[in-house]
Write an enzyme that holds these catalytic residues in place. Sequence first.
Site, PDB file in Angstrom:
ATOM      1  N   HIS A  37      19.890  39.209  24.524  1.00  0.00           N
ATOM      2  CA  HIS A  37      21.259  38.919  24.098  1.00  0.00           C
ATOM      3  C   HIS A  37      22.097  38.383  25.255  1.00  0.00           C
ATOM      4  O   HIS A  37      21.816  38.670  26.425  1.00  0.00           O
ATOM      5  CB  HIS A  37      21.939  40.202  23.587  1.00  0.00           C
ATOM      6  N   GLU A 106      21.833  34.650  16.381  1.00  0.00           N
ATOM      7  CA  GLU A 106      23.136  35.096  15.891  1.00  0.00           C
ATOM      8  C   GLU A 106      24.236  34.324  16.607  1.00  0.00           C
ATOM      9  O   GLU A 106      24.104  33.974  17.784  1.00  0.00           O
ATOM     10  CB  GLU A 106      23.354  36.601  16.154  1.00  0.00           C
TER      11      GLU A 106
END
Length: 322
Positions: A37, A106
Site C-alpha cells: 500500500h 484501489e
Amino acid sequence: MEFGYTLLCEQTPPKQLVTDLVEAEDAGFDYSVISDHYFPWLEDQGHSAYAWSVLGALAQATGRIPLMTFVTCPIMRYHPAVVAQKAATMGVLSDGRFTLGLGAGENLNEHVVGRGWPSVDVRHEMFEEAVEIIRALLGGGYVNYRGRHFTVDSAKVYDLPDQPVRIGMAAFGPRAGRLAARHADLMISDQPIGEVVDLFHGEGGAGKPVYGQIPVAFGSDVEECKRRAHRIWRFSVPAWKVMAELPGPKNFEAAAKTVRPEDVAEAVPCGDDVDDYVRAVQKWADAGFTHIAFCQSGPDHQKDFRTWAEADLLPVLRERFG
C-alpha cells in the site's frame, strides 16, 4: 490446507515486519503474505512501508518460508514492466520462494500519481494487459507490447530466478475470476466466495491453489480483542465495492463511522478459543480455498499470537484440514 502469516504494512513499522516474519518462520507457519500500500486504510493504523524494500530484507532474514505480495497493483502506481523486474529480483534473492500476487487495485493507493481512477471495466482491461506484460518479461527475452493501455518498448529482465515466479491474481467477482483462470497460477480472494472459486476452477484454473486471508484479534480478554479488531478492521465492513473507490484514510474513517465493534467481530475471530478459529477456517475450506493466512490485529500483539498459534492453533488446524 496450508496456513500463512500476514504482514500488514498498514499497522506495523518496517523493521518489526522483518522480525515478525523471522519469528513466524520459527513458529512453523507454512508461508507468508505482505500487503503493498501507499496509504494505510485508517489514520490510526499509522504505517505504510514500501513493501518491496521490506521483501528484500525478508528474503535475507528468512531461509524457508515462502513470500508473497497480497497484493500488488500493476496498473498505475507501478508500470507492469517494473513490477516484472521487481518480482524477478525477489525470485532470485529468495531462492525461488517468492510469488507475485497481483490485483486491480484501489483508489486509495493509485490516485497518488495523478492519473485519476478508472471505472472497474477499464481497470480490468488494464489488469489483463499488465499481467500479459509481466508474464512475458518473466519468461525471458526482449518484449515489445502495444496495448490499449500499456506500451513496452524493447524491454528485457536480465536477472531471472531458475524457476519462473508464480503469478497470483485477486478475484472477487466473475469477471476477475475469469481473468485469473486465463492468466494466473493461483487465485487470491479476501472473501470466501465459493462461486468465484468454482468459476476459476471451471474455466482454466482446475487444480490450482486458492489463497485467502482471515483477520483475527487474538488475546485472553475477548472484549479488548473486539475493541482492537474494531480499531484495525472497521474500514472493511462496507465491503469491496466501497473499499476500491475511496481516495484516502479520512474517507474510510467517514465510511466506517457507524460501524460497531460487534459488526467487526462477526467476521473477525476474537479471543483465544481455538474453536472460533476452526469455524472461521471451515467457511474458507468449504468454499474451496487451499491456503489461509492469518492477519493478527495490532502490532503489539503479534508475538502473543505466534506463540499461541505454534502451540495451540496450528496443530489443531493441521489435524482438521491437513
